[in-house]
Enzyme design. Structure first.
Site, PDB file in Angstrom:
ATOM      1  N   ASP A 149      85.321  16.530  17.879  1.00 45.91           N
ATOM      2  CA  ASP A 149      83.661  17.057  17.725  1.00 45.91           C
ATOM      3  C   ASP A 149      83.946  18.729  17.888  1.00 45.91           C
ATOM      4  O   ASP A 149      85.009  18.975  18.517  1.00 45.91           O
ATOM      5  CB  ASP A 149      82.951  16.473  18.599  1.00 45.91           C
ATOM      6  CG  ASP A 149      81.625  17.015  18.685  1.00 45.91           C
ATOM      7  OD1 ASP A 149      81.058  17.072  17.505  1.00 45.91           O
ATOM      8  OD2 ASP A 149      80.949  17.156  19.734  1.00 45.91           O
ATOM      9  N   SER A 150      83.022  19.214  17.802  1.00 44.85           N
ATOM     10  CA  SER A 150      82.913  20.680  18.185  1.00 44.85           C
ATOM     11  C   SER A 150      82.994  20.803  19.657  1.00 44.85           C
ATOM     12  O   SER A 150      83.170  22.099  20.203  1.00 44.85           O
ATOM     13  CB  SER A 150      81.678  21.266  17.295  1.00 44.85           C
ATOM     14  OG  SER A 150      80.380  20.546  18.383  1.00 44.85           O
ATOM     15  N   CYS A 156      81.498  13.883  14.964  1.00 46.18           N
ATOM     16  CA  CYS A 156      80.677  14.857  14.601  1.00 46.18           C
ATOM     17  C   CYS A 156      79.968  14.757  13.133  1.00 46.18           C
ATOM     18  O   CYS A 156      80.511  14.510  12.639  1.00 46.18           O
ATOM     19  CB  CYS A 156      81.494  16.396  14.400  1.00 46.18           C
ATOM     20  SG  CYS A 156      80.421  17.748  14.131  1.00 46.18           S
ATOM     21  N   GLU A 212      75.250  20.708  26.327  1.00 48.48           N
ATOM     22  CA  GLU A 212      76.485  21.338  26.600  1.00 48.48           C
ATOM     23  C   GLU A 212      76.048  21.906  28.018  1.00 48.48           C
ATOM     24  O   GLU A 212      77.015  22.091  28.724  1.00 48.48           O
ATOM     25  CB  GLU A 212      76.731  22.604  25.759  1.00 48.48           C
ATOM     26  CG  GLU A 212      77.134  22.077  24.400  1.00 48.48           C
ATOM     27  CD  GLU A 212      78.582  21.843  24.094  1.00 48.48           C
ATOM     28  OE1 GLU A 212      79.502  22.195  24.917  1.00 48.48           O
ATOM     29  OE2 GLU A 212      79.321  20.973  23.576  1.00 48.48           O
ATOM     30  N   CYS A 238      73.430  13.396  15.762  1.00 44.26           N
ATOM     31  CA  CYS A 238      74.463  14.460  16.338  1.00 44.26           C
ATOM     32  C   CYS A 238      74.905  13.867  17.435  1.00 44.26           C
ATOM     33  O   CYS A 238      74.077  13.350  18.358  1.00 44.26           O
ATOM     34  CB  CYS A 238      73.473  15.816  16.622  1.00 44.26           C
ATOM     35  SG  CYS A 238      74.513  16.938  17.446  1.00 44.26           S
ATOM     36  N   HIS A 251      76.098  15.009  20.289  1.00 36.79           N
ATOM     37  CA  HIS A 251      75.531  15.564  21.403  1.00 36.79           C
ATOM     38  C   HIS A 251      74.206  14.825  21.797  1.00 36.79           C
ATOM     39  O   HIS A 251      73.710  14.569  22.990  1.00 36.79           O
ATOM     40  CB  HIS A 251      75.186  16.923  21.363  1.00 36.79           C
ATOM     41  CG  HIS A 251      76.120  17.837  21.318  1.00 36.79           C
ATOM     42  ND1 HIS A 251      77.221  17.843  20.335  1.00 36.79           N
ATOM     43  CD2 HIS A 251      76.864  18.887  22.305  1.00 36.79           C
ATOM     44  CE1 HIS A 251      78.122  18.705  20.730  1.00 36.79           C
ATOM     45  NE2 HIS A 251      77.890  19.264  21.912  1.00 36.79           N
TER      46      HIS A 251
HETATM   47  N1  DGL Z   1      78.128  17.068  17.868  1.00 39.73           N
HETATM   48  C1  DGL Z   1      78.148  17.509  16.529  1.00 39.73           C
HETATM   49  C2  DGL Z   1      77.368  16.777  15.532  1.00 39.73           C
HETATM   50  O1  DGL Z   1      77.265  15.672  15.797  1.00 39.73           O
HETATM   51  C3  DGL Z   1      77.939  18.965  16.370  1.00 39.73           C
HETATM   52  C4  DGL Z   1      77.110  19.842  17.238  1.00 39.73           C
HETATM   53  C5  DGL Z   1      77.381  21.491  16.901  1.00 39.73           C
HETATM   54  O2  DGL Z   1      78.267  21.695  16.987  1.00 39.73           O
HETATM   55  O3  DGL Z   1      76.093  21.836  16.554  1.00 39.73           O
HETATM   56  O4  DGL Z   1      76.674  17.239  14.783  1.00 39.73           O
END
Ligand code: DGL
Length: 271
Positions: free
Chosen positions: A15-16, A78, A158, A190, A192
């Site tokens: 993931d990012s 991600c 984050e 997402c 996150h």
């Molecule tokens: N967690 C990621 C997603 O599922 C990316 C969040 C990001 O880096 O903007 O899209």
């Protein structure tokens, strides 16, 4: 040089940033004896505000980092990469199986909805790509998709602002247009966002079923391993191998917060 993976090879997840930890957690719960390898591209987070060209380049580089460890499968934890660059990951990892969070989330939403009115929240890049609406309509042409980008959720996650008045206010603002459409299902598009699940759930109310794409992809991974006879043997829970591209200490403290577990060593890798 690529060795043929065996059932004891690790599963690579990326993931990012910390968002994919929601996938790691779901995987640990479902498949405790699998060796998990996690890469969070903390030097370049967020991905969701970047262009498709950049996201596709990052996706290839992230996949190559995992391939150094000879995994048996790659999970794109991600949604942004799943929406805009899944083909890049598949091509880079070929012939390994690649699972993205997006299709898993879309299919689960279609299974769960009663009214066919599905809300999707995600990063700007994911929502603009229309990939969720496409995947949901492929699975069920009758469903209506209402989506909205929630870019502030990524930095809030984050920063570990999980139970916070500011997060609550922002959630209300973002979800209001979807709730006005009387959705009965909301996809956390997402990885996150499940970190902020308590607040999102509370804001959406009891009439809306929340779909966590992280849990959905873990269930898919388990089925794929079972069907291909690639499940790891052993009964002991494994310790994940964690890698990040920047700020390992920050990652460690967020890991402790979200995973409620002792933090294994976090390796710093260059991107
Ligand atoms: N967690 C990621 C997603 O599922 C990316 C969040 C990001 O880096 O903007 O899209």
């Amino acid at each position: 040089m690529h060795r043929t993976p065996t059932s004891q090879s690790p599963i690579g997840i990326f993931d990012s940033g910390v968002g994919g930890l929601t996938v790691l957690k779901a995987m640990q719960k479902l498949l405790p004896s699998e060796q998990l390898l996690y890469f969070g591209d903390t030097a370049r987070v967020p991905y969701g505000t970047k262009s498709q060209v950049t996201i596709r380049r990052y996706a290839e580089e992230d996949t190559r980092i995992l391939l150094r460890h000879q995994p048996k499968m790659i999970i794109v934890a991600c949604n942004t990469v799943s929406a805009l660059a899944l083909d890049v990951v598949e091509k880079t990892a070929d012939p390994l199986p690649v699972l993205g969070v997006l299709e898993a989330g879309a299919d689960t939403a279609v299974e769960v909805t009663r009214t066919g009115r599905i809300g999707v929240i995600g990063t700007q890049a994911t929502i603009s790509s229309n990939a969720y609406a496409y995947a949901i309509n492929q699975a069920s042409a009758d469903s209506e998709v209402f989506s909205t980008a929630c870019p502030l959720f990524v930095p809030l996650a984050e920063e570990g602002m999980l139970n916070n008045e500011a997060t609550r206010l922002i959630a209300r603002e973002y979800l209001a247009p979807l709730l006005a459409e009387e959705i009965d299902t909301l996809v956390l598009g997402c990885t996150h966002y499940p970190i902020l699940r308590t607040i999102i759930e509370e804001t959406a109310g009891t009439g809306v079923t929340i779909i966590d794409s992280a849990e959905a992809v873990a269930a898919r991974a388990a089925a794929l391993l079972r069907n291909t006879g690639m499940e790891a043997s052993g009964t002991r829970a494994t310790i994940p191998h964690l890698m990040v591209s920047d700020l390992p200490q920050k990652f460690s403290s967020l890991y402790r917060l979200f995973m409620n577990a002792t933090v294994p060593d976090v390796e710093l890798v260059e991107v």
